[in-house]
Scaffold this active site. Structure first.
Site, PDB file in Angstrom:
ATOM      1  N   CYS A  66     -10.189   4.467   8.354  1.00 21.99           N
ATOM      2  CA  CYS A  66      -9.721   3.681   9.504  1.00 21.99           C
ATOM      3  C   CYS A  66     -10.479   4.078  10.770  1.00 21.99           C
ATOM      4  CB  CYS A  66      -8.216   3.900   9.701  1.00 21.99           C
ATOM      5  SG  CYS A  66      -7.519   3.078  11.147  1.00 21.99           S
ATOM      6  N   CYS A  68      -6.523   8.583   9.134  1.00 18.45           N
ATOM      7  CA  CYS A  68      -6.909   8.030   7.835  1.00 18.45           C
ATOM      8  C   CYS A  68      -8.432   7.916   7.776  1.00 18.45           C
ATOM      9  CB  CYS A  68      -6.275   6.660   7.631  1.00 18.45           C
ATOM     10  SG  CYS A  68      -4.463   6.696   7.614  1.00 18.45           S
ATOM     11  N   GLU A 125       0.496   4.854  14.542  1.00 13.92           N
ATOM     12  CA  GLU A 125       1.492   5.091  13.496  1.00 13.92           C
ATOM     13  C   GLU A 125       2.883   4.910  14.122  1.00 13.92           C
ATOM     14  OE1 GLU A 125       4.157   5.800  10.942  1.00 13.92           O
ATOM     15  OE2 GLU A 125       2.105   5.670  10.197  1.00 13.92           O
ATOM     16  N   SER A 184       2.432   2.603   3.528  1.00  9.74           N
ATOM     17  CA  SER A 184       1.018   2.768   3.203  1.00  9.74           C
ATOM     18  C   SER A 184       0.894   3.839   2.120  1.00  9.74           C
ATOM     19  CB  SER A 184       0.232   3.177   4.452  1.00  9.74           C
ATOM     20  OG  SER A 184       0.264   2.140   5.411  1.00  9.74           O
ATOM     21  N   LEU A 185       0.674   3.397   0.896  1.00 11.42           N
ATOM     22  CA  LEU A 185       0.650   4.304  -0.246  1.00 11.42           C
ATOM     23  C   LEU A 185      -0.790   4.742  -0.549  1.00 11.42           C
ATOM     24  CD1 LEU A 185       2.582   5.587  -2.271  1.00 11.42           C
ATOM     25  CD2 LEU A 185       2.242   3.601  -3.762  1.00 11.42           C
ATOM     26  N   GLU A 196      -5.437  -3.342  20.441  1.00 13.93           N
ATOM     27  CA  GLU A 196      -5.756  -4.583  19.753  1.00 13.93           C
ATOM     28  C   GLU A 196      -4.499  -5.206  19.162  1.00 13.93           C
ATOM     29  OE1 GLU A 196      -8.930  -4.004  16.932  1.00 13.93           O
ATOM     30  OE2 GLU A 196      -9.950  -2.616  18.291  1.00 13.93           O
ATOM     31  N   CYS A 210      -9.216  -2.590  12.236  1.00 11.69           N
ATOM     32  CA  CYS A 210      -8.445  -2.118  13.378  1.00 11.69           C
ATOM     33  C   CYS A 210      -9.195  -1.021  14.118  1.00 11.69           C
ATOM     34  CB  CYS A 210      -7.091  -1.601  12.891  1.00 11.69           C
ATOM     35  SG  CYS A 210      -5.951  -1.277  14.229  1.00 11.69           S
ATOM     36  N   SER A 237       5.494  -0.771   9.664  1.00 13.62           N
ATOM     37  CA  SER A 237       4.526  -0.175   8.735  1.00 13.62           C
ATOM     38  C   SER A 237       4.349   1.303   9.040  1.00 13.62           C
ATOM     39  CB  SER A 237       3.180  -0.899   8.849  1.00 13.62           C
ATOM     40  OG  SER A 237       2.201  -0.281   8.034  1.00 13.62           O
ATOM     41  N   ASN A 282     -12.077  -2.896   4.500  1.00 16.43           N
ATOM     42  CA  ASN A 282     -12.860  -3.613   5.501  1.00 16.43           C
ATOM     43  C   ASN A 282     -13.908  -2.642   6.027  1.00 16.43           C
ATOM     44  OD1 ASN A 282     -13.655  -5.655   7.171  1.00 16.43           O
ATOM     45  ND2 ASN A 282     -11.870  -5.618   8.490  1.00 16.43           N
TER      46      ASN A 282
END
Length: 350
Positions: A115, A112, A157, A209-210, A91, A328, A186, A285
């Site tokens: 995700c 994650c 990643e 990404s914290l 995507e 995503c 990222s 999301n």
């Protein structure tokens, strides 16, 4: 196809350095490969053997990434489901105004918990050519709105595919005509990133990404991320930010009742005060079965206001294309389930 292989193919057909760069500029701008300066005919600026090879090469490049479907959002974004040459899909997201979010892997190994992409793990790495080809496909679909910013925040990643991602960044920051600070790498955090990025020809901006300041909670939310204490991650980011002159963008997916407490906000202030940084708060999301909830709009806005008042530069961001279920990995998951509804398909612009 890796970009190094593309360059070698051009050289094998007689391209000199100036020919090579001219063709790469044309490709990354989504123009014909034989497009020359001021519309000069190809015979005026390219060797015959190279001209003869360009049609077949153009077909190979076009096959690297073809848009299967486009899913417009009411916010001006559009999520793209992209076919790769081997039948896999990834995507990309056309962001409002002039940005594009690209994928760097088919799937993701970080896993994650909030995700969709990481649910099925990692299928394979994208080549540097496939990464750049997403930018080319997007530019071909938006000729009146040129892509001036590329963020590597899609599926995958980037730190797990470092060679290919950095090769793509170098091309986009040179022949691709994109400013270095408008290329955003990222990552969940990987020490290799802080070693490699400062040595690159093109030094991108960095987004970390914290998601939490609590090491144990971070290990739970990002189960396969490198075990770096959040405080150390911020210090590594600060060194890079000061070296390259781009502030670090910290990504924080807001999960109701998980990482949106006042204690977490206090810890953010302690970590980021005086740092060359910006905090991006991103309300979750919704993903079916993830087990998390999105905070109310009022709560998210209040957190952003509070951090700004405490001198932490903070933006409240929304994931692009929320109205098309655009978290995503969701488009790819819907395709795997036999449904690709709500799509606009325009083969002529692919």
């Amino acid at each position: 196809m890796r970009l190094a292989d593309l360059r070698q193919t051009l050289r094998d057909h007689g391209a000199r350095p100036e020919h090579e760069e001219r063709i790469l500029r044309a490709w990354t701008a989504a123009r014909p490969l034989d497009a020359g300066p001021r519309q000069k005919p190809a015979e005026k600026h390219l060797p015959l053997a190279l001209r003869n090879a360009l049609p077949a090469l153009g077909e190979r490049l076009a096959a690297l990434a073809r848009v299967r479907s486009e899913h417009p959002g009411t916010d001006g974004s559009a999520r793209l489901l992209v076919d790769l040459a081997d039948g896999q899909t990834v995507e990309s997201v056309l962001l409002p105004r002039d940005g594009l979010c690209v994928s760097t892997q088919v799937g993701c190994a970080v896993g994650c918990r909030f995700c969709m992409t990481g649910r099925d793990g990692l299928s394979r790495q994208l080549t540097s050519g496939e990464i750049v080809a997403q930018v080319v496909a997007a530019r071909a679909r938006r000729p009146a709105r040129i892509i001036r910013r590329v963020v590597f925040m899609g599926m995958g990643e980037p730190a797990h595919n470092l060679d290919n991602v950095l090769e793509a960044i170098d091309l986009l920051g040179t022949a691709g005509g994109i400013g270095h600070k408008n290329l955003v790498f990222s990552t969940v955090g990987d020490r290799r990133v802080f070693d490699r990025l400062p040595r690159q020809m093109v030094k991108p901006a960095l987004a970390l990404s914290l998601h939490t300041t609590n090491p144990e909670l971070r290990a739970h939310l990002l189960p396969h991320a490198p075990r770096i204490d959040p405080a150390e991650l911020v210090e590594l980011g600060e060194i890079y930010a000061r070296a390259v002159g781009h502030p670090i963008q910290y990504q924080w997916t807001l999960l109701a009742g998980v990482n949106d407490s006042e204690a977490e906000m206090d810890a953010i202030v302690r970590l980021l005060t005086g740092k060359y940084a910006m905090m991006n708060l991103i309300p979750f999301n919704p993903v079916e079965g993830a087990g998390f909830d999105r905070p109310t709009a009022e709560r998210a806005a209040a957190l952003a206001v509070s951090l700004n008042r405490r001198r932490i530069l903070t933006r409240l961001r929304q994931s692009a294309g929320q109205d098309v279920e655009g978290a995503c990995g969701q488009l790819r998951a819907r395709l795997a389930g036999g449904h690709d509804g709500g799509a606009i398909i325009n083969p002529a612009s692919q």
